[in-house]
Design an enzyme around this catalytic site. Structure first.
Site, PDB file in Angstrom:
ATOM      1  N   GLY A 196      -3.930   3.756  29.855  1.00 39.17           N
ATOM      2  CA  GLY A 196      -2.489   3.519  29.909  1.00 39.17           C
ATOM      3  C   GLY A 196      -2.050   2.621  28.776  1.00 39.17           C
ATOM      4  O   GLY A 196      -2.751   2.481  27.765  1.00 39.17           O
ATOM      5  N   ALA A 234       0.206  -3.023  27.306  1.00 40.46           N
ATOM      6  CA  ALA A 234       0.803  -4.103  28.108  1.00 40.46           C
ATOM      7  C   ALA A 234       0.154  -4.157  29.484  1.00 40.46           C
ATOM      8  O   ALA A 234      -0.258  -5.230  29.952  1.00 40.46           O
ATOM      9  CB  ALA A 234       2.311  -3.876  28.231  1.00 40.46           C
ATOM     10  N   VAL A 235       0.037  -3.016  30.133  1.00 46.57           N
ATOM     11  CA  VAL A 235      -0.580  -3.006  31.466  1.00 46.57           C
ATOM     12  C   VAL A 235      -2.094  -3.227  31.345  1.00 46.57           C
ATOM     13  O   VAL A 235      -2.713  -3.824  32.233  1.00 46.57           O
ATOM     14  CB  VAL A 235      -0.229  -1.695  32.216  1.00 46.57           C
ATOM     15  CG1 VAL A 235      -0.964  -1.621  33.543  1.00 46.57           C
ATOM     16  CG2 VAL A 235       1.275  -1.608  32.445  1.00 46.57           C
ATOM     17  N   GLY A 236      -2.658  -2.784  30.235  1.00 46.38           N
ATOM     18  CA  GLY A 236      -4.094  -3.012  29.996  1.00 46.38           C
ATOM     19  C   GLY A 236      -4.452  -4.499  30.116  1.00 46.38           C
ATOM     20  O   GLY A 236      -5.504  -4.861  30.650  1.00 46.38           O
ATOM     21  N   GLU A 290      -8.627   2.238  27.840  1.00 45.03           N
ATOM     22  CA  GLU A 290      -8.199   3.330  26.943  1.00 45.03           C
ATOM     23  C   GLU A 290      -6.702   3.166  26.742  1.00 45.03           C
ATOM     24  O   GLU A 290      -5.904   3.599  27.579  1.00 45.03           O
ATOM     25  CB  GLU A 290      -8.524   4.688  27.574  1.00 45.03           C
ATOM     26  CG  GLU A 290     -10.013   4.983  27.727  1.00 45.03           C
ATOM     27  CD  GLU A 290     -10.699   5.302  26.406  1.00 45.03           C
ATOM     28  OE1 GLU A 290     -10.007   5.579  25.410  1.00 45.03           O
ATOM     29  OE2 GLU A 290     -11.943   5.259  26.362  1.00 45.03           O
ATOM     30  N   CYS A 330      -1.726  10.062  23.314  1.00 44.72           N
ATOM     31  CA  CYS A 330      -2.115   8.715  22.868  1.00 44.72           C
ATOM     32  C   CYS A 330      -2.578   8.680  21.414  1.00 44.72           C
ATOM     33  O   CYS A 330      -2.349   7.704  20.716  1.00 44.72           O
ATOM     34  CB  CYS A 330      -3.186   8.148  23.778  1.00 44.72           C
ATOM     35  SG  CYS A 330      -4.630   9.201  23.918  1.00 44.72           S
TER      36      CYS A 330
HETATM   37  P1  NAD Z   1       1.068   2.572  32.199  1.00 46.05           P
HETATM   38  O1  NAD Z   1       0.211   1.510  31.727  1.00 46.05           O
HETATM   39  O2  NAD Z   1       2.491   2.312  32.527  1.00 46.05           O
HETATM   40  O3  NAD Z   1       0.447   3.264  33.516  1.00 46.05           O
HETATM   41  C1  NAD Z   1      -0.892   3.693  33.600  1.00 46.05           C
HETATM   42  C2  NAD Z   1      -1.445   3.421  34.988  1.00 46.05           C
HETATM   43  O4  NAD Z   1      -1.332   2.043  35.256  1.00 46.05           O
HETATM   44  C3  NAD Z   1      -0.706   4.143  36.119  1.00 46.05           C
HETATM   45  O5  NAD Z   1      -1.669   4.697  36.996  1.00 46.05           O
HETATM   46  C4  NAD Z   1       0.099   3.059  36.767  1.00 46.05           C
HETATM   47  O6  NAD Z   1       0.243   3.240  38.166  1.00 46.05           O
HETATM   48  C5  NAD Z   1      -0.714   1.819  36.515  1.00 46.05           C
HETATM   49  N1  NAD Z   1       0.119   0.634  36.382  1.00 46.05           N
HETATM   50  C6  NAD Z   1       1.316   0.534  35.732  1.00 46.05           C
HETATM   51  N2  NAD Z   1       1.780  -0.734  35.789  1.00 46.05           N
HETATM   52  C7  NAD Z   1       0.867  -1.443  36.480  1.00 46.05           C
HETATM   53  C8  NAD Z   1       0.769  -2.820  36.846  1.00 46.05           C
HETATM   54  N3  NAD Z   1       1.710  -3.694  36.549  1.00 46.05           N
HETATM   55  N4  NAD Z   1      -0.323  -3.208  37.535  1.00 46.05           N
HETATM   56  C9  NAD Z   1      -1.293  -2.333  37.851  1.00 46.05           C
HETATM   57  N5  NAD Z   1      -1.258  -1.012  37.523  1.00 46.05           N
HETATM   58  C10 NAD Z   1      -0.196  -0.570  36.854  1.00 46.05           C
HETATM   59  O7  NAD Z   1       0.903   3.596  31.052  1.00 46.05           O
HETATM   60  P2  NAD Z   1       1.657   4.873  30.907  1.00 46.05           P
HETATM   61  O8  NAD Z   1       3.048   4.671  30.451  1.00 46.05           O
HETATM   62  O9  NAD Z   1       1.462   5.633  32.161  1.00 46.05           O
HETATM   63  O10 NAD Z   1       0.826   5.607  29.745  1.00 46.05           O
HETATM   64  C11 NAD Z   1       1.240   5.601  28.422  1.00 46.05           C
HETATM   65  C12 NAD Z   1       0.307   4.796  27.567  1.00 46.05           C
HETATM   66  O11 NAD Z   1      -1.020   5.185  27.817  1.00 46.05           O
HETATM   67  C13 NAD Z   1       0.526   5.012  26.088  1.00 46.05           C
HETATM   68  O12 NAD Z   1       0.467   3.795  25.436  1.00 46.05           O
HETATM   69  C14 NAD Z   1      -0.637   5.893  25.677  1.00 46.05           C
HETATM   70  O13 NAD Z   1      -0.982   5.780  24.323  1.00 46.05           O
HETATM   71  C15 NAD Z   1      -1.697   5.401  26.595  1.00 46.05           C
HETATM   72  N6  NAD Z   1      -2.747   6.394  26.791  1.00 46.05           N
HETATM   73  C16 NAD Z   1      -3.960   6.148  26.272  1.00 46.05           C
HETATM   74  C17 NAD Z   1      -4.965   7.099  26.401  1.00 46.05           C
HETATM   75  C18 NAD Z   1      -6.330   6.863  25.836  1.00 46.05           C
HETATM   76  O14 NAD Z   1      -7.215   7.614  26.189  1.00 46.05           O
HETATM   77  N7  NAD Z   1      -6.535   5.865  25.013  1.00 46.05           N
HETATM   78  C19 NAD Z   1      -4.704   8.295  27.072  1.00 46.05           C
HETATM   79  C20 NAD Z   1      -3.451   8.490  27.600  1.00 46.05           C
HETATM   80  C21 NAD Z   1      -2.469   7.530  27.468  1.00 46.05           C
END
Ligand code: NAD
Length: 457
Positions: A190, A193-195, A212, A246
Site C-alpha cells: 500500500g 504513509a500507511v506503511g 511493498e 505501483c
Molecule cells: P493504503 O495504504 O491506503 O491501503 C492499503 C491497505 O492498508 C488496505 O488494506 C487498507 O485497509 C489498509 N490501511 C489503510 N489505512 C490504514 C491504517 N491507517 N491502518 C491500518 N491499515 C490501513 O494504500 P492504497 O491507497 O490502497 O494503495 C495505493 C498505494 O499502494 C500506492 O502508493 C501504490 O504505489 C502502492 N502499491 C504498492 C505495490 C507494491 O507492490 N509495491 C503494489 C500495489 C500498490
C-alpha cells in the site's frame, strides 16, 4: 465491518501452527494446489469483480492478476521440494568433524495486508509464499476494492484449511485493531504513509515486515531512443489500470527537443491503443473511487495539458493525459500520481536527471530509454531504485527469478517465486558437534585454564 474477533482468530491460527500441521511439505503442496483450484474454478468471477472495481479489461485481469498468481503457484509447486531442503554450507577446518546446515523455519502466523489496485495479485501473491514456507496466515484484502475482496472472502475459505488461513474483512478501524495482535511476520502492500503506521505497529512486537510501497518512478529518455517504440511502451506502462499501478512510470525526464518528439509519438500510441475516445474503449480503466478521482483531478489543476485532460466525475474517468512546463515544485511532482497523468520535466542531460532523481525518495522503479551505454551505466551507478527496466516499462516485475520490491521510501523486502518463499522463513543455522573422543580432544583447547601453548596451537 470486520466479521471476526482478531484475538480469537490469531489464537486459532497460532494453535494450528504450534500443532505442526502446516510444516509437512505434503500439507503445503495440498494447500497450494487448493489455491490453484480457487483460481481455476473462479476465473470468470474474479475477472467480473475486477471489471466492477476498476473496469479492468479481461486481458489485464488475466495476465496481471489471475494468471500472474496462478503461474507463481505452479512455479513454487515445481520447486518446493528443492527449496525446503536444509542448506549445506562449506565447512572450515574447525568444523570438519561436525555437521553444519541451515534449516528453513516458518515464522508462524503471518499477516498479509493487500491494496486495491491489483487486489488479487497483491493480496494472494504473498500468500503463495506464506503457504509454501509453512506458515499460517491472516489475509486482509482492501476495503476499497469491495467486489474483488468479496470473492476472496466468500470463496477462498472453501478451498484452504480454515484452521491455518483466515480472511479478515475490514477497513482502517478493523485493521488498526488487528494490528494490536502479535504476528510473526507482516507483509504489507500500500501507500508509504500507511506503511509507516504498519511498521510502527510491527515494531511494538519486533515483528519483521515486508513493505511493498509506492513512489514516483521516473523515466529518463534521450535523443538516441526509437521514439515510436519508446512511446508505446511508456503509454502501456503509464495507462494500464488507468495509471493505478505501483511501478507505473510517474514522470518523464528529458530535454525540450526530446519532448517535442515524444509527445506526438505518445499521441499516436494512445490512439492506436484506446481509439479517438478512450472513454469508450473497453480496455481503458476507471479510478477506484470518488476520493481518488478528486485527488487526481486536483493534481491536474493549473497544469499545462499537452494531451488529454478530460475528466468525468460520474464515471470516475480521467483521460490519458500528458502535462508539460512542469516545475519540480509543482503539486504534481510532490506525490505519487497513481492515476493516468504523465508530467514531463525538462532536464538538459543525464547528469541533471540523476540529480533530480536523487533529490527525491528512492523510487520503486526506474526506467531508462537510451541507446547510449555510457548514459545507461551512469544512471544505473549513480541512482537507487527498487528495480530498473531499460527500454521498456513494468516488465521487470514479470521476470522469473527477480525479486519484486522497493528500497528506502518505496519499501523493504522483495517477493515473487523463490523470494516469496524466502520472505516467510527464518534461516536457522544448526551446528551438530562431533562428540567422539577425538572431537572432544580437538575441542578442548577452548577450555580454561588458558595457556600460551593452547593459544598458539
Ligand atoms: P493504503 O495504504 O491506503 O491501503 C492499503 C491497505 O492498508 C488496505 O488494506 C487498507 O485497509 C489498509 N490501511 C489503510 N489505512 C490504514 C491504517 N491507517 N491502518 C491500518 N491499515 C490501513 O494504500 P492504497 O491507497 O490502497 O494503495 C495505493 C498505494 O499502494 C500506492 O502508493 C501504490 O504505489 C502502492 N502499491 C504498492 C505495490 C507494491 O507492490 N509495491 C503494489 C500495489 C500498490
Amino acid at each position: 465491518m470486520a466479521s471476526k474477533n482478531p484475538k480469537e482468530m490469531v489464537s486459532r491460527l497460532r494453535n494450528t501452527f504450534h500443532s505442526g500441521k502446516t510444516r509437512p511439505i505434503e500439507y503445503r503442496v495440498k494447500q497450494l494446489n487448493a489455491l490453484l483450484r480457487f483460481f481455476e474454478e473462479n476465473t470468470a468471477e474474479l475477472a467480473q469483480a475486477l471489471k466492477q472495481d476498476l473496469n479492468k479489461s479481461k486481458t489485464e485481469s488475466y495476465t496481471l492478476e489471475i494468471d500472474f498468481v496462478a503461474n507463481d503457484i505452479k512455479h513454487q509447486l515445481m520447486h518446493i521440494h528443492e527449496w525446503t531442503k536444509p542448506e549445506k554450507i562449506s565447512k572450515g577446518l574447525v568444523n570438519l568433524m561436525d555437521s553444519v546446515y541451515i534449516l528453513h523455519e516458518p515464522y508462524g502466523v503471518a499477516l498479509i495486508i493487500g491494496a486495491w489496485n491489483y487486489p488479487i495479485q497483491v493480496t494472494l501473491g504473498p500468500l503463495v509464499g506464506a503457504i509454501s514456507a509453512g506458515n499460517c496466515a491472516v489475509i486482509k484484502p482492501s476495503e476499497l476494492s469491495p467486489a474483488s475482496s468479496k470473492v476472496i472472502a466468500d470463496k477462498l475459505p472453501k478451498y484452504l484449511d480454515n484452521d491455518a488461513y483466515q480472511v479478515f474483512d475490514g477497513g482502517v478501524a478493523e485493521t488498526t485493531e488487528l494490528l494490536k495482535e502479535k504476528f510473526d511476520y507482516i507483509f504489507y502492500t500500500g501507500s508509504s504513509a500507511v506503511g509507516k503506521i504498519i511498521h510502527a505497529a510491527a515494531a511494538k512486537h519486533l515483528t519483521p515486515t515486508t513493505l511493498e510501497l509506492g513512489g514516483k518512478s521516473p523515466v529518463f529518455i534521450d535523443s538516441s531512443t526509437n521514439f515510436d517504440i519508446a512511446a508505446k511502451r511508456i503509454v502501456w506502462g503509464r495507462y494500464i489500470n488507468a495509471g493505478q499501478t505501483c511501478i507505473a512510470p510517474d514522470y518523464l525526464l528529458c530535454t525540450k527537443e526530446v519532448q517535442q518528439k515524444i509527445i506526438p509519438a505518445i499521441e499516436k500510441a494512445l490512439k492506436q491503443f484506446y481509439g479517438e475516445d478512450p472513454k469508450s474503449s473497453p480496455d481503458y480503466g476507471r479510478i477506484i473511487n470518488g476520493r481518488h478521482f478528486e485527488r487526481i483531478s486536483a493534481l491536474l489543476k493549473g497544469c499545462t495539458v499537452a494531451i488529454g485532460g478530460e475528466t468525468d466525475e460520474k464515471n470516475k474517468y480521467v483521460a490519458p493525459t500528458v502535462v508539460v512546463n512542469v516545475s519540480p515544485t509543482d503539486g504534481i511532482m510532490q506525490e505519487e500520481i497513481f492515476g493516468p497523468i504523465l508530467p514531463i520535466v525538462n532536464v538538459d542531460n543525464a547528469y541533471e536527471a540523476i540529480k533530480f532523481i536523487n533529490s527525491k525518495e528512492k523510487p520503486l522503479a526506474l526506467y531508462i530509454f537510451s541507446k547510449n551505454s555510457d548514459t545507461i551505466n551512469q544512471i544505473l551507478e549513480n541512482t537507487s531504485a527498487g528495480s530498473v527496466c531499460i527500454d521498456d516499462t513494468i516488465l521487470q516485475a514479470a521476470v522469473n527469478g527477480f525479486p519484486f520490491g522497493g528500497v528506502g521510501g518505496s519499501g523493504m523486502g522483495g517477493y515473487h517465486g523463490k523470494f516469496s518463499y524466502e520472505t516467510f522463513i527464518h534461516k536457522k543455522p544448526v551446528l551438530h558437534k562431533d562428540s567422539s573422543y577425538l572431537g572432544e580432544k580437538l575441542g578442548s583447547l577452548r577450555y580454561p585454564p588458558y595457556t600460551d601453548k593452547k593459544l598458539h596451537t
